[in-house]
Design a protein around this motif. Structure first.
Motif, PDB file in Angstrom:
ATOM      1  N   ILE A  35       5.291   0.533  -8.156  1.00 39.19           N
ATOM      2  CA  ILE A  35       4.209  -0.028  -7.282  1.00 39.19           C
ATOM      3  C   ILE A  35       4.835   0.827  -6.166  1.00 39.19           C
ATOM      4  N   ASN A  36       5.823   0.682  -5.329  1.00 39.03           N
ATOM      5  CA  ASN A  36       7.269   1.605  -4.624  1.00 39.03           C
ATOM      6  C   ASN A  36       7.318   2.374  -4.739  1.00 39.03           C
ATOM      7  N   ARG A  37       7.432   2.907  -5.999  1.00 39.97           N
ATOM      8  CA  ARG A  37       8.541   4.390  -6.688  1.00 39.97           C
ATOM      9  C   ARG A  37       6.799   5.587  -6.838  1.00 39.97           C
ATOM     10  N   ALA A  38       5.137   4.659  -7.012  1.00 37.40           N
ATOM     11  CA  ALA A  38       4.002   5.277  -6.730  1.00 37.40           C
ATOM     12  C   ALA A  38       3.772   6.198  -5.070  1.00 37.40           C
ATOM     13  N   LEU A  39       4.397   5.304  -4.250  1.00 36.72           N
ATOM     14  CA  LEU A  39       3.611   5.498  -2.566  1.00 36.72           C
ATOM     15  C   LEU A  39       3.260   6.773  -2.984  1.00 36.72           C
ATOM     16  N   PRO A  40       4.363   7.271  -2.769  1.00 37.19           N
ATOM     17  CA  PRO A  40       5.085   8.856  -2.187  1.00 37.19           C
ATOM     18  C   PRO A  40       3.792   9.391  -2.964  1.00 37.19           C
ATOM     19  N   SER A  41       3.493   9.636  -4.126  1.00 37.40           N
ATOM     20  CA  SER A  41       2.162  10.399  -4.485  1.00 37.40           C
ATOM     21  C   SER A  41       1.323  10.122  -4.171  1.00 37.40           C
ATOM     22  N   TRP A  42       0.945   9.472  -3.571  1.00 33.26           N
ATOM     23  CA  TRP A  42      -0.706   8.114  -2.137  1.00 33.26           C
ATOM     24  C   TRP A  42      -0.312   9.329  -1.485  1.00 33.26           C
ATOM     25  N   SER A  43       0.838   8.896  -0.536  1.00 29.11           N
ATOM     26  CA  SER A  43       0.553  10.232   0.528  1.00 29.11           C
ATOM     27  C   SER A  43       2.014  10.588   1.450  1.00 29.11           C
ATOM     28  N   ARG A  75      -2.751   0.933   9.468  1.00 25.59           N
ATOM     29  CA  ARG A  75      -4.209  -0.011   9.926  1.00 25.59           C
ATOM     30  C   ARG A  75      -5.131   1.034   9.291  1.00 25.59           C
ATOM     31  N   TYR A  76      -4.885   2.122   9.531  1.00 27.29           N
ATOM     32  CA  TYR A  76      -6.920   3.220   9.793  1.00 27.29           C
ATOM     33  C   TYR A  76      -6.523   3.290   8.602  1.00 27.29           C
ATOM     34  N   ARG A  77      -5.665   3.349   7.117  1.00 30.00           N
ATOM     35  CA  ARG A  77      -5.553   3.941   5.782  1.00 30.00           C
ATOM     36  C   ARG A  77      -5.542   2.950   5.011  1.00 30.00           C
ATOM     37  N   SER A  78      -5.385   1.615   5.183  1.00 33.77           N
ATOM     38  CA  SER A  78      -5.565   0.752   4.567  1.00 33.77           C
ATOM     39  C   SER A  78      -5.914   0.324   3.418  1.00 33.77           C
ATOM     40  N   THR A  79      -7.494   0.848   3.954  1.00 26.68           N
ATOM     41  CA  THR A  79      -8.563   1.281   3.163  1.00 26.68           C
ATOM     42  C   THR A  79      -8.863   2.086   1.571  1.00 26.68           C
ATOM     43  N   ALA A  80      -7.715   3.398   2.109  1.00 31.22           N
ATOM     44  CA  ALA A  80      -7.595   3.897   0.904  1.00 31.22           C
ATOM     45  C   ALA A  80      -6.815   3.700   0.278  1.00 31.22           C
ATOM     46  N   LEU A  81      -4.998   2.808   0.806  1.00 35.01           N
ATOM     47  CA  LEU A  81      -4.475   2.269  -0.264  1.00 35.01           C
ATOM     48  C   LEU A  81      -4.636   1.313  -1.106  1.00 35.01           C
ATOM     49  N   LEU A  82      -5.575   0.357  -0.677  1.00 31.46           N
ATOM     50  CA  LEU A  82      -5.765  -0.581  -1.670  1.00 31.46           C
ATOM     51  C   LEU A  82      -6.992  -0.036  -2.746  1.00 31.46           C
ATOM     52  N   ALA A  83      -8.259   1.014  -2.414  1.00 29.48           N
ATOM     53  CA  ALA A  83      -8.670   1.865  -3.307  1.00 29.48           C
ATOM     54  C   ALA A  83      -7.456   2.342  -4.042  1.00 29.48           C
ATOM     55  N   TRP A  84      -5.981   2.764  -3.986  1.00 21.99           N
ATOM     56  CA  TRP A  84      -6.005   3.851  -4.592  1.00 21.99           C
ATOM     57  C   TRP A  84      -4.755   2.951  -5.808  1.00 21.99           C
ATOM     58  N   LEU A  85      -4.141   1.828  -5.002  1.00 20.20           N
ATOM     59  CA  LEU A  85      -3.394   0.922  -6.105  1.00 20.20           C
ATOM     60  C   LEU A  85      -4.593   0.178  -6.661  1.00 20.20           C
TER      61      LEU A  85
END
Length: 106
Positions: A35-43, A75-85
């Motif tokens: 998950i942590n390695r993939a985070l930069p590909s989210w944003s 705080r503003y992007r947590s919903t998008a992060l959760l959906a992606w993960l």
């Protein structure tokens, strides 16, 4: 012992032979690392480099940030992060818990 006759096996093979509790812990650690390695590909936003997923506890995604400033855009992007993960890693998380955990001084 002759060094050319050494019959070592890869650590992964040895770990797969361990009791199920240890294998479960290793699988969980591997998931968090993936998950942590993939985070930069989210944003590619700079604040993403300051956060890491520390745990998945039931339906809660636990996030640690190096600075409090990184928590503001989170705080503003947590919903998008959760959906992606959830989509990428099949987590089933519905909420986040975020804490500031600065890196220890070297």
């Amino acid at each position: 012992m002759n060094p050319q006759k050494f019959d070592g096996k890869p650590i992964g093979d040895w770990l797969r032979q361990q009791p199920s509790e240890l294998r479960g812990l290793l699988d969980r650690a591997r998931l968090l690392a993936d998950i942590n390695r993939a985070l930069p590909s989210w944003s590619a936003e700079p604040w993403v480099a300051l956060i890491r997923v520390a745990n998945v506890r039931g339906e809660t995604l636990v996030i640690h940030a190096r600075t409090a400033a990184a928590l503001v855009p989170l705080r503003y992007r947590s919903t998008a992060l959760l959906a992606w993960l959830n989509q990428r890693f099949c987590l089933g998380c519905t909420k986040t818990e975020a804490k500031v955990k600065p890196e220890p001084a070297r």
